[in-house]
Structures are given as structure tokens and as C-alpha cells.
Design an enzyme around this catalytic site. Structure first.
Site, PDB file in Angstrom:
ATOM      1  N   ASP A  22      -9.809  -5.322  -9.650  1.00  0.00           N
ATOM      2  CA  ASP A  22     -10.600  -4.700  -8.601  1.00  0.00           C
ATOM      3  C   ASP A  22     -10.462  -5.350  -7.231  1.00  0.00           C
ATOM      4  O   ASP A  22     -11.181  -5.008  -6.310  1.00  0.00           O
ATOM      5  CB  ASP A  22     -12.080  -4.637  -8.992  1.00  0.00           C
ATOM      6  CG  ASP A  22     -12.648  -6.009  -9.328  1.00  0.00           C
ATOM      7  OD1 ASP A  22     -12.022  -7.008  -8.968  1.00  0.00           O
ATOM      8  OD2 ASP A  22     -13.735  -6.051  -9.940  1.00  0.00           O
ATOM      9  N   CYS A  23      -9.536  -6.292  -7.068  1.00  0.00           N
ATOM     10  CA  CYS A  23      -9.328  -6.870  -5.743  1.00  0.00           C
ATOM     11  C   CYS A  23      -7.996  -7.609  -5.712  1.00  0.00           C
ATOM     12  O   CYS A  23      -7.325  -7.776  -6.724  1.00  0.00           O
ATOM     13  CB  CYS A  23     -10.457  -7.828  -5.373  1.00  0.00           C
ATOM     14  SG  CYS A  23     -10.395  -9.366  -6.292  1.00  0.00           S
ATOM     15  N   CYS A  26      -7.605 -10.494  -8.072  1.00  0.00           N
ATOM     16  CA  CYS A  26      -7.263 -10.124  -9.448  1.00  0.00           C
ATOM     17  C   CYS A  26      -5.742 -10.079  -9.589  1.00  0.00           C
ATOM     18  O   CYS A  26      -5.175 -10.526 -10.591  1.00  0.00           O
ATOM     19  CB  CYS A  26      -7.854  -8.760  -9.803  1.00  0.00           C
ATOM     20  SG  CYS A  26      -9.654  -8.703  -9.747  1.00  0.00           S
ATOM     21  N   CYS A 419     -16.433 -20.576  -1.869  1.00  0.00           N
ATOM     22  CA  CYS A 419     -15.475 -19.578  -2.352  1.00  0.00           C
ATOM     23  C   CYS A 419     -15.105 -18.578  -1.257  1.00  0.00           C
ATOM     24  O   CYS A 419     -15.979 -17.999  -0.618  1.00  0.00           O
ATOM     25  CB  CYS A 419     -16.052 -18.835  -3.551  1.00  0.00           C
ATOM     26  SG  CYS A 419     -14.872 -17.626  -4.174  1.00  0.00           S
ATOM     27  N   CYS A 421     -13.835 -15.578  -1.458  1.00  0.00           N
ATOM     28  CA  CYS A 421     -13.529 -14.254  -1.980  1.00  0.00           C
ATOM     29  C   CYS A 421     -13.727 -13.150  -0.941  1.00  0.00           C
ATOM     30  O   CYS A 421     -12.930 -12.227  -0.831  1.00  0.00           O
ATOM     31  CB  CYS A 421     -14.337 -13.961  -3.238  1.00  0.00           C
ATOM     32  SG  CYS A 421     -16.080 -14.317  -3.083  1.00  0.00           S
ATOM     33  N   ASP A 463      13.198  10.808  19.318  1.00  0.00           N
ATOM     34  CA  ASP A 463      14.392  11.639  19.276  1.00  0.00           C
ATOM     35  C   ASP A 463      13.991  12.984  19.885  1.00  0.00           C
ATOM     36  O   ASP A 463      12.803  13.265  20.058  1.00  0.00           O
ATOM     37  CB  ASP A 463      14.833  11.795  17.819  1.00  0.00           C
ATOM     38  CG  ASP A 463      15.974  12.777  17.659  1.00  0.00           C
ATOM     39  OD1 ASP A 463      16.876  12.788  18.522  1.00  0.00           O
ATOM     40  OD2 ASP A 463      15.942  13.551  16.686  1.00  0.00           O
ATOM     41  N   THR A 465      15.812  16.581  19.341  1.00  0.00           N
ATOM     42  CA  THR A 465      15.952  17.758  18.488  1.00  0.00           C
ATOM     43  C   THR A 465      15.249  17.565  17.154  1.00  0.00           C
ATOM     44  O   THR A 465      15.489  16.593  16.443  1.00  0.00           O
ATOM     45  CB  THR A 465      17.432  18.077  18.251  1.00  0.00           C
ATOM     46  OG1 THR A 465      18.071  18.284  19.508  1.00  0.00           O
ATOM     47  CG2 THR A 465      17.582  19.324  17.393  1.00  0.00           C
ATOM     48  N   ASP A 660      13.724  12.710  13.268  1.00  0.00           N
ATOM     49  CA  ASP A 660      13.557  13.796  12.300  1.00  0.00           C
ATOM     50  C   ASP A 660      13.901  13.366  10.882  1.00  0.00           C
ATOM     51  O   ASP A 660      13.833  14.164   9.955  1.00  0.00           O
ATOM     52  CB  ASP A 660      14.391  15.016  12.696  1.00  0.00           C
ATOM     53  CG  ASP A 660      15.884  14.718  12.797  1.00  0.00           C
ATOM     54  OD1 ASP A 660      16.295  13.636  12.336  1.00  0.00           O
ATOM     55  OD2 ASP A 660      16.624  15.557  13.329  1.00  0.00           O
ATOM     56  N   ASP A 746     -21.564 -15.673  -0.277  1.00  0.00           N
ATOM     57  CA  ASP A 746     -20.281 -15.267  -0.862  1.00  0.00           C
ATOM     58  C   ASP A 746     -20.321 -13.837  -1.392  1.00  0.00           C
ATOM     59  O   ASP A 746     -19.650 -12.950  -0.902  1.00  0.00           O
ATOM     60  CB  ASP A 746     -19.900 -16.218  -1.993  1.00  0.00           C
ATOM     61  CG  ASP A 746     -18.632 -15.764  -2.683  1.00  0.00           C
ATOM     62  OD1 ASP A 746     -17.566 -15.883  -2.072  1.00  0.00           O
ATOM     63  OD2 ASP A 746     -18.717 -15.258  -3.823  1.00  0.00           O
TER      64      ASP A 746
END
Length: 772
Positions: A22-23, A26, A419, A421, A463, A465, A660, A746
Site C-alpha cells: 500500500d505504499c 512496501c 519514522c 513514513c 512540430d 504537420t 506527431d 507520524d
């Protein structure tokens, strides 16, 4: 599990689905744990795709050993079924890459195939953060459950009941009877957290949040602060639950793209009847009936019928577009009017929606420079902070006269504050939300590095064209030389253009068809990159290219010189047809600017970014279009000239090149960030660092705005993460706050930065009709 053995038989690629991440931390923990195994290399962990890929040498760690190592950390590991390789973005014609410049930047294909995609610093490897942060991860059995019924939520309810019950009883009962309840609450939480802390330490992540939290809680219980220890573990569990919910929403924002695909499709049988089948079972070549109101189940070409298609779910384009026979439709769009029959051109695993999802998932695995810096900083932060916490415990009793109970208590609080985190997750959370928000608006960005760089652009180079113009030029004039017939020289020009997919080549072939001119066969077709295309027609050497090429070939224009000046003065692109080394005709073409080109350029200028057009077209034509759109122009540029111009622009700052996606690969690669648009969905998805699917110049300004909004969100998150820690560190050392406010520094900050990042999912371009 997907397995691939390399050509030498030295290693094999293995892929698993890993549930529960989840992060970014991890990702770091899984990466570090797997890298420690013998024979493992090239570890890639994709957070949003929930995928682990490794290269494994033979006769070393078995595949089951890799999976077991990840499972020890608390994740569920499942083998992935082999996936068929994606089909190539497009098939080159026989002479694709052998093009010429006719004086037009668009026609100057420059021998480029448009598939030189590049990364500009984007790292394909894992979005690994330092192992300074850990989480109690999802129980795989919770998949599909409402958040308040998951195992994490049950733990929170249990701890909350124990803590609240203990405090309620403490009103009527003596402390000696309620104190054990606080110890029980602490112990209930420390069992799963402690087990995970030990597993992480063994896997190479000793400085996880579990380790810090468990140490602080045990220390608090030992010194008689069990009430605060119980509140600490409760707040930690609540924070983990809220963070997991937020992370799930971020991932769901990307996965919601899959909901754009219908579950079923109506396939037409040879006898004209239909059969309903799952959309993912459609095969290339199938004929599909799409009724009014149906969602298109595939990428394909219309064979019969016409309708207006709402492509806003895919490209963000709010106005339905008309499509008829021979025109392409994209999966996920909605048929608004008549019934159409569509021939499938791409399998379900390779259609537009599938590729968008795949690209966004892969983009989240690419780290931005800011994220890499934060990760390096965090690697040193946690061990350093633990040393500071130890010093807070050991020195004040001697230097400041604190008693040991006070110094231990405050040292434990510093340990919780230590920490990083919230700091670690602050950048990837914002980046993932920004990438997802862009994908919903038809703005695809291949990684955090590109997303960060776009917003710092000082120049946007276009660009012409197919980018600033519609890319659908038409022949306006065919002026033959004296003694020549218009249809005759048009036939020669069309003959050498056969097989080319470039817009100007198509325009010449279309004009020949419209006039009913028979196009002879050409032999020995070749290209003079950036100048002309040539061939032999009926034994005569024929070429069609720019006026510059004609002059370099010593071919005198004669009376046509004045006509050339007139046509170019009218803003037309002029090609010169040579037959036997002699000028045979002038062919003039015109490609109108896109309807939103002027407003798109104005939007870019309003953002403080300088727009410039780099074109191979003649100076007068280029300047005429540039003046009408309100930007500077560099004209008559050969491929090498474009690269030099981009090099000069890069000396002044970050350069975004917009092309393009077909004939601008070297220029796109030379810029800090390459953006593809105007070449169709296939090319836009496969080239450059970003793509504007809605095919509008205004999309480039939206990319800049999205990047700036994302980086502003990142700065807010970093400020919150560091600011809260600084405040609580000071108040803790002064004795104003204790253990449970320390954990809020935290866990609370982590929740705040994640929720702040999720605000980006609601991002809409300024001036959008659906903007909040």
C-alpha cells in the site's frame, strides 16, 4: 507465474502478483527482501500493478523460495498466468522510414520510424523507498470486503473497545484493577506488529515503523505508562487503517479505467446473425455490431454505418466525433447515434484501454528526481534519529538533571517521531494521483520523472504537420512545366509515393484517385532523408521533394520560380517533381491549423512558457502559420537542424518537444520531455514520454498545469510531513506532549499527506466545463 528464459539459458524471468502493498515503502521491503536471495537480480516491484518480477539464475533459489520470502513479510503471493506479448503499435509499409522533405516538416520524415521511445531519466525499476517504514498489510481474505469489515478494522475495533473500556472502568475502579486492561490492549496489538517487525528485520529492514512502535510501546509499559502505550498502538492501528483505505482509493482510481470496457460484445456470424460473448474473447478480424448507446468493446475499423462517438471516457474530448466507413474507433468510447459494424484490429489484451492501464501502472513504478532524493534522505534519517533518541535517554540525566524515567519517556517519544513514513509516501502518493488524474483526461505520462519535468518547462517546441495542423493536407495546385500535362506529372508523383503513410503522400495519392489518374508502378523506390523520395517509373528517374532538393540537384525552375514564390506566399507547402533530372511540375498542398491551435498556444504563453515551431517547411509558409497562431518559428530545418535547435533551447532551460509521434522520434528524444499527439492513438501510446490522446493543442498546456499542480501537492506533503515532526519534536523535548501525540506526528502526517494527494484525483484543467 510467468517465466521466460533468456537466449543464453543463463537466467529466467519470473512474475508474481503480490497483494497487500500500500505504499512505496512496501515496495522497498519486498525489493530488499528478495534481493538478498542467492541468484536473484533485476528485481522490479510495481506498486499499482501489484506485480513482482525478478531474474533468477538457474540452480540457485527456487521460484517457491522467492514467493515464500515475500509471504513471510505478510503479503499474499500468487503466480501470474502467462500473458501474450502485445502487438506492435503499427506495421510499417515497405518504404516506411524512407521519406522526404518536400519543404514541409511533416513531409520531411527524415527516415524516422517514430518508435524511438525514451525515458528521460524515468527508471523502469522498482519505485523503491528506504526500508525505514513498514505497515501492517492487507489480509488477502479481505479482498472485496467493505473497509470496516476487514481484519485491520476488526483489530481497531478490538483495541478501541479495550482502551475505551479501560478508561471507563478507571472512573469507578482503582488503578491496580484497570491497569491490566491497558496492558492487555497493548499486548493484543504487539503480537501482530511484533511478529512483523521480526520478519522485516530478518529480511533486511530493521528500521521499520513496526520496530520503532513496538520498542516504544514495550518501553512505555516497562516504565509504567501502559495507558499511553495502549493509546499509541490504537492510534497506530487507526492510522494504518486510514492509510490503507486511502491507498486503495488511489489504486481504484487507476483500475476504474478497466470499467470503461463493456463485459460483452455482439459478434456477427457469417450468416448475418449475432452472438453475445465476453468482450475479452474477441479476436482480430472479428466483425462486431455496436448499437446506439453501446460502449465500443474493441479497437477496430468501421466497415459499415456512420455514427457520432463519445470518446470522452478515453481521450477527455467532450465533443462527440463523427466516424464513418474506414475510420478507426477506440475501445471504451460510446456509440451515440447509429448502428455500426466494426472489424476488430486489436486483441483485448492490447486495445487502447488495456494499454492505457498498463502504461499508467508502469509509470507509477518510475521515480521522479524529487522522490529519489527523499528516499536517499530517508535512508540516513531513521538510523540517525534512533541515535538521537538514544542520546535523549542517556545524556539529559547527566547534563540537565532529568530523572531516568523522564529521559526514557521522552526518548521513546522521539523514537516514534523518528519514522519518516509520511515523508517517504508524500511524493509517490502525489505522483500516482497525478498520473491517474491525467489518464482520466486523456493525458498519459510515462513516469514521475516526465511528470515533474513538464511543469518546469521554459520552452515548448512544436512540430507543424499533424501537430499544430490537422495533418490532413490536400492538393490545391498542380502546375506542370512547359510541355507537360498536369495529370501526367501527378501520376509520376503518385507512383513514387505509393506505400508511404505520410499525410502529404496520402494527399497526393488521394488527388490522383480523385482525378481518375492511373498510377503506374515504381521501381527502386528510395529516400533521401529529409529531402525527397525517388524511384524509377517507366525507365525514367523520378523524385518528388522540396524546392531545396531541386536546387541542390541543379534543376532550374525557370518560369515556375515565380509560381513557387506565389504559392509559398499563400502559406502552401510546395513540392517539386523531377523527371530525368528536369523539373516536371510543382505540386502545392495546404494543411489547415487545428481549430484549437491558437487558443492552445495562448494557454501555453499564459503559463509563462515560450512556444516555438520547428519546421522543415519553407520559411514563408512556416512564418505565415506561426504569425497566425502567435508563436515564433524556425523553418527549413533538416533533421540535424532540428536537433541542433533543441540543443540550443535546452541550454536555456527545460524543453518539451511536441510531435506527431511518427516522424519526430529524434527530436522527441533530444528534448527533456517528448510529447506525442496527432498521430493516432497507437503512436501516441507507444512513443515519447507523454501523449495527448484528445488530439488537441490545448492538451499540452493541460500537461504543464497538471505537472505544476502535482509538484505543488508534493511540496505541501513534504511541508506537512516535516513540519509536524518538527513541532512535536520540540514539544516533546519541552515535556509539553507525550507518547500518543508523538505517534500522531507520524501516523497522522501519513494520513494527511495521503488524503492531500488524493485531492489530485479531482484535478480538472482550468476552464474545463466540469471543473470544480
Amino acid at each position: 507465474m510467468t517465466i521466460r528464459t533468456d537466449a543464453m539459458g543463463e537466467s529466467r524471468k519470473l512474475t508474481w502478483r503480490v497483494e497487500g502493498m500500500d505504499c512505496a515503502s512496501c515496495v522497498a521491503k519486498v525489493t530488499r527482501a528478495v534481493e538478498r536471495l542467492p541468484g536473484v537480480s533485476e528485481v522490479q516491484v510495481n506498486l499499482m500493478a501489484e506485480r513482482l518480477t525478478v531474474a533468477l539464475a538457474p540452480d540457485t533459489t527456487p521460484a517457491e523460495g522467492v514467493a515464500r520470502q515475500v509471504e513471510i513479510l505478510g503479503y499474499k503471493v500468487m503466480p501470474m498466468a502467462p500473458v501474450a506479448a502485445a502487438a506492435p503499435a503499427h506495421v510499417h509499409d515497405a518504404d516506411c522510414g524512407h521519406h522526404h522533405a518536400h519543404g514541409a516538416d511533416g513531409h520531411g520524415h527524415d527516415g524516422k520510424d517514430g518508435h524511438a521511445g525514451h525515458a528521460h531519466g524515468a527508471e523502469p525499476g522498482p519505485a523503491a523507498g528506504p526500508a525505514a517504514h513498514g505497515h501492517d498489510h492487507d489480509d488477502p481474505a479481505d479482498a472485496g470486503k467493505l473497509w470496516w469489515r476487514t481484519s485491520k478494522a476488526i483489530l481497531v475495533w478490538l483495541l478501541g473497545g479495550l482502551v475505551v473500556g479501560a478508561y471507563a472502568l478507571s472512573i469507578a475502579l482503582p488503578e491496580r484493577l484497570t491497569y491490566p486492561l491497558f496492558l492487555a490492549a497493548t499486548a493484543v496489538a504487539l503480537v501482530p506488529f511484533g511478529r512483523r517487525a521480526v520478519a522485516l528485520a530478518r529480511a533486511g529492514s530493521p528500521f521499520s515503523i513496526e520496530t520503532l512502535m513496538v520498542t516504544a510501546a514495550i518501553g512505555a509499559a516497562i516504565i509504567g505508562a501502559a495507558e499511553e502505550a495502549a493509546v499509541v498502538v490504537l492510534l497506530f492501528a487507526v492510522g494504518e487503517l486510514l492509510e490503507n483505505v486511502a491507498a486503495g482509493r488511489a489504486r481504484a482510481g487507476i483500475r476504474a479505467l478497466a470499467d470503461l470496457m463493456p463485459r460483452t460484445a455482439l459478434r456477427l456470424r457469417p450468416d448475418g446473425t449475432t452472438e453475445q460473448l465476453p468482450a475479452d474473447r474477441l479476436a482480430v478480424g472479428d466483425l462486431v455490431l455496436i448499437r446506439p448507446g453501446d460502449r465500443v468493446p474493441c479497437d477496430g475499423l468501421i466497415e459499415e454505418g456512420s455514427s457520432a462517438l463519445d470518446e470522452s471516457p478515453v481521450t477527455g474530448e467532450s465533443v462527440p466525433v463523427s466516424r464513418g466507413p474506414g475510420e478507426a474507433v477506440v475501445a471504451g468510447s460510446i456509440n451515440a447515434e447509429g448502428a455500426i459494424r466494426v472489424r476488430v484490429t486489436r486483441a483485448a489484451s492490447d486495445n487502447t484501454i488495456a494499454r492505457i492501464i498498463r502504461m499508467v501502472e508502469e509509470a507509477t513504478a518510475s521515480r521522479a528526481p524529487t522522490q529519489r532524493f527523499i528516499e536517499r534522505f530517508s535512508t540516513w534519517w531513521t538510523p540517525g534519529a534512533m541515535i538521537v533518541a538514544l542520546l535523549v535517554i542517556l545524556l539529559p540525566p547527566f547534563l540537565l538533571g532529568w530523572d531516568w524515567s523522564t529521559s526514557i519517556y521522552r526518548g521513546l517519544a522521539v523514537l516514534l517521531i523518528a519514522c519518516p513514513c509520511a515523508l517517504v509516501i508524500s511524493v509517490p502518493a502525489a505522483m500516482a494521483s497525478g498520473l491517474s488524474a491525467g489518464a482520466r483526461r486523456g493525458l498519459l505520462i510515462k513516469g514521475g520523472a516526465a511528470l515533474e519535468a513538464i511543469g518546469s518547462a521554459t520552452t515548448v517546441a512544436f512540430d507543424k504537420t499533424g501537430t499544430l495542423t490537422e495533418g490532413r493536407p490536400r492538393v490545391t495546385d498542380v502546375l506542370p512545366a512547359e510541355g507537360r500535362i498536369a495529370d501526367e506529372v501527378l501520376a509520376l508523383a503518385a507512383a513514387v509515393e505509393q506505400g508511404s503513410s505520410h499525410p502529404l503522400a496520402k494527399a497526393i495519392l488521394a488527388e490522383a484517385a480523385a482525378r481518375g489518374v492511373a498510377v503506374p508502378a515504381a521501381e527502386a523506390q528510395s529516400a533521401i532523408p529529409g529531402r525527397a523520395v525517388a524511384g524509377t517509373v517507366g525507365g525514367v528517374a523520378v523524385s518528388i521533394g522540396s524546392p531545396r532538393h531541386a536546387r541542390e540537384s541543379n534543376a532550374a525552375l525557370g518560369p515556375l520560380e515565380a509560381e513557387l514564390e506565389r504559392l509559398q506566399g499563400e502559406g502552401k507547402t510546395v513540392s517539386v517533381v523531377l523527371a530525368g533530372g528536369v523539373v516536371a511540375a510543382l505540386v502545392a498542398l495546404r494543411d489547415e491549423p487545428r481549430a484549437d491551435a491558437a487558443s492552445g498556444i495562448a494557454a501555453i504563453t499564459a503559463l509563462g512558457v515560450r512556444p516555438v515551431m520547428l519546421t522543415g517547411d519553407n520559411r514563408r509558409t512556416g512564418e505565415a502559420i506561426a504569425i497566425s497562431l502567435g508563436l515564433d518559428a524556425k523553418a527549413e530545418l533538416l533533421p540535424d537542424d532540428k536537433l541542433r535547435e533543441i540543443g540550443k533551447l535546452r541550454e536555456r532551460g527545460t524543453v518539451v518537444m511536441v510531435g506527431d509521434g511518427i516522424n519526430d522520434a529524434p527530436a522527441l528524444a533530444a528534448a527533456n520531455v517528448g510529447v506525442a499527439m496527432g498521430g493516432g492513438t497507437d503512436v501516441a501510446l507507444e512513443t515519447a514520454d507523454a501523449a495527448v490522446l484528445k488530439d488537441r493543442v490545448t492538451g499540452v498546456a493541460e500537461l504543464v498545469s497538471l505537472s505544476r499542480a502535482t509538484m505543488a501537492n508534493v511540496k505541501q506533503n513534504v511541508a506537512v510531513a516535516i513540519g509536524l515532526k518538527a513541532v512535536f519534536l520540540v514539544t516533546t523535548m519541552l515535556g509539553i506532549t507525550g507518547l500518543w501525540p508523538a505517534i500522531m506526528a507520524d501516523t497522522g502526517a501519513t494520513v494527511l499527506v495521503t488524503l492531500n494527494a488524493l485531492r489530485l484525483l479531482r484535478w480538472t484543467p482550468a476552464g474545463s466545463r466540469d471543473a470544480a
